[in-house]
Scaffold this active site. Sequence first.
Site, mmCIF file in Angstrom:
data_model
loop_
_atom_site.group_PDB
_atom_site.id
_atom_site.type_symbol
_atom_site.label_atom_id
_atom_site.label_comp_id
_atom_site.label_asym_id
_atom_site.label_seq_id
_atom_site.Cartn_x
_atom_site.Cartn_y
_atom_site.Cartn_z
ATOM 1 N N GLU A 101 42.908 68.220 -61.604
ATOM 2 C CA GLU A 101 43.594 69.453 -61.205
ATOM 3 C C GLU A 101 44.356 70.062 -62.387
ATOM 4 O OE1 GLU A 101 46.394 66.547 -61.677
ATOM 5 O OE2 GLU A 101 44.676 66.347 -60.320
ATOM 6 N N ASP A 102 44.858 69.210 -63.278
ATOM 7 C CA ASP A 102 45.581 69.723 -64.442
ATOM 8 C C ASP A 102 44.622 70.396 -65.428
ATOM 9 O OD1 ASP A 102 44.417 67.255 -64.928
ATOM 10 O OD2 ASP A 102 46.094 66.471 -66.091
ATOM 11 N N ARG B 138 51.358 52.702 -68.049
ATOM 12 C CA ARG B 138 52.181 51.805 -67.244
ATOM 13 C C ARG B 138 51.561 50.417 -67.169
ATOM 14 N NH1 ARG B 138 55.030 54.868 -62.277
ATOM 15 N NH2 ARG B 138 55.033 52.719 -61.514
ATOM 16 N N ASN C 221 55.401 61.938 -49.149
ATOM 17 C CA ASN C 221 54.367 61.779 -50.168
ATOM 18 C C ASN C 221 53.202 62.722 -49.921
ATOM 19 O OD1 ASN C 221 51.648 60.084 -51.048
ATOM 20 N ND2 ASN C 221 53.308 59.976 -52.524
ATOM 21 N N ASP D 242 56.602 59.087 -66.041
ATOM 22 C CA ASP D 242 56.322 57.875 -66.821
ATOM 23 C C ASP D 242 56.525 58.105 -68.318
ATOM 24 O OD1 ASP D 242 55.322 56.908 -64.372
ATOM 25 O OD2 ASP D 242 53.331 57.674 -64.840
ATOM 26 N N ARG E 86 54.280 69.356 -58.469
ATOM 27 C CA ARG E 86 54.296 70.358 -59.542
ATOM 28 C C ARG E 86 54.399 71.764 -58.977
ATOM 29 N NH1 ARG E 86 49.397 67.551 -62.958
ATOM 30 N NH2 ARG E 86 50.641 65.982 -64.070
ATOM 31 N N ARG F 226 48.500 53.042 -74.485
ATOM 32 C CA ARG F 226 47.284 53.688 -73.991
ATOM 33 C C ARG F 226 46.772 54.631 -75.078
ATOM 34 N NH1 ARG F 226 48.107 58.074 -69.347
ATOM 35 N NH2 ARG F 226 45.997 58.546 -70.053
ATOM 36 N N ASP G 18 55.658 64.302 -66.950
ATOM 37 C CA ASP G 18 55.389 63.189 -66.049
ATOM 38 C C ASP G 18 56.528 62.176 -66.127
ATOM 39 O OD1 ASP G 18 53.070 64.329 -65.222
ATOM 40 O OD2 ASP G 18 51.730 62.792 -66.019
#
Length: 412
Positions: A187-188, A216, A78, A104, A86, A136, A102
């Site tokens: 960061e994206d 989620r 991890n 999800d 990425r 969402r 992603d």
Amino acid sequence: MVDMPRKNDEPDVSVIIGAYDAMPYLVRCLESVEAQTIGADRMEIIAVDDGSTDGTGAYLEEFAARSAISTRVVRQENSGGPSGPRNRGLGLARGRYVFFLDADDYFGEEALERMVAMGDRAGTDVVLGKIVGVNRGAAKSMWKETVERADLYSSNIKFTLSAQKLFRRDLLVRLGMSFDEKLKTGEDALFTMEAYLRGNGVSVVADYTCYYLVGREDRNQMTKKGGYARRFDSARALARLIADHVPAGPRRDALMVRPFVITLLPQFGPGLLKQSAEVRERKMALAAPLMEAYWTPGLAHRLKVDERLRLTCVAQGRLDLLLDVLAFLRAKKEPELVRRGAPLRLHLAYPHFGESSVLPDGTYEVTVTEWIGGRRIEPPQRTSRASTARRVVRKARRVLLRALRAPRAHRA
């Protein structure tokens, strides 16, 4: 510009999936890739299992063994965030384009076919496909129309900086672009804004839902994690990137709205009233260098009154005034609309309005569309002295021409 056809076995798209404890959402995610109308032979999947403990890695390997899509699975310890997976996937990608999906979320069936066709037709380096939220919210203002080349400064594409875009891989390789693994949030946004600024244009596919952004139920999403200091790190990095690539002036101000309103301003919302004096002071201290470096009258003019007012209090180090404004907002009070001056100016009378020794009236002036109590409030149309003079001259000319055309008897 039309893109050159792919070479040999080079796929059109590398779909890069970073996955951490993504079950059961990963099942639908991968199903949506297999359902793509672009076809299995034009895609590859690079899936990076970032130290999952729920069977994500095993499911990815099972999928790779049976799927018609060329799939490579990488398993690693991890990394603590989405950037590492990425970047690992990007380093292995072979496609003309890459898409960061992603684990999800999932695609609309025609997503990749439509986005690749747009990129090839327009010759652009970034293609945005319409995103909708599932369980969402999702930004909506940039999906009003499909455009081959969107203007970064006047359009709303600057308000969608997530990584879920189609990027031309040649751009990323040529510029040596990667996700900043030191940033734990935002960061994206940094990656995408750099591609916007340095690439050969941005296209928007708005007439088809390309991407479903899933919330989620366990809320185990990186975007929801992290303390407030990370938000300031993100705002600082994005503002610095913009300043490095865009000279001071209206265009820079237009882009600076993004880090100031979306990243920085939420730290100074009504929730601040519940936080300790220590946290309040710390937030003010973290914001101070940003305000000093990038806060300008041009940027302030582009904001709604309550946004400008809060950030002005931050810029001036007036936590006391800020808390008064936040208490007003928390109480859901409506500011009185005040008309003043010639030419006419509209103001919203939030706390301390009219106290010129505290904050100038211009801080409260309506300069963009506002909604107060269900009413739409537009700023008055400004008329310059030059345009007023031209209008007077035109009116005098019309009067003179009418007089010259009148019958002689009438002029006697």
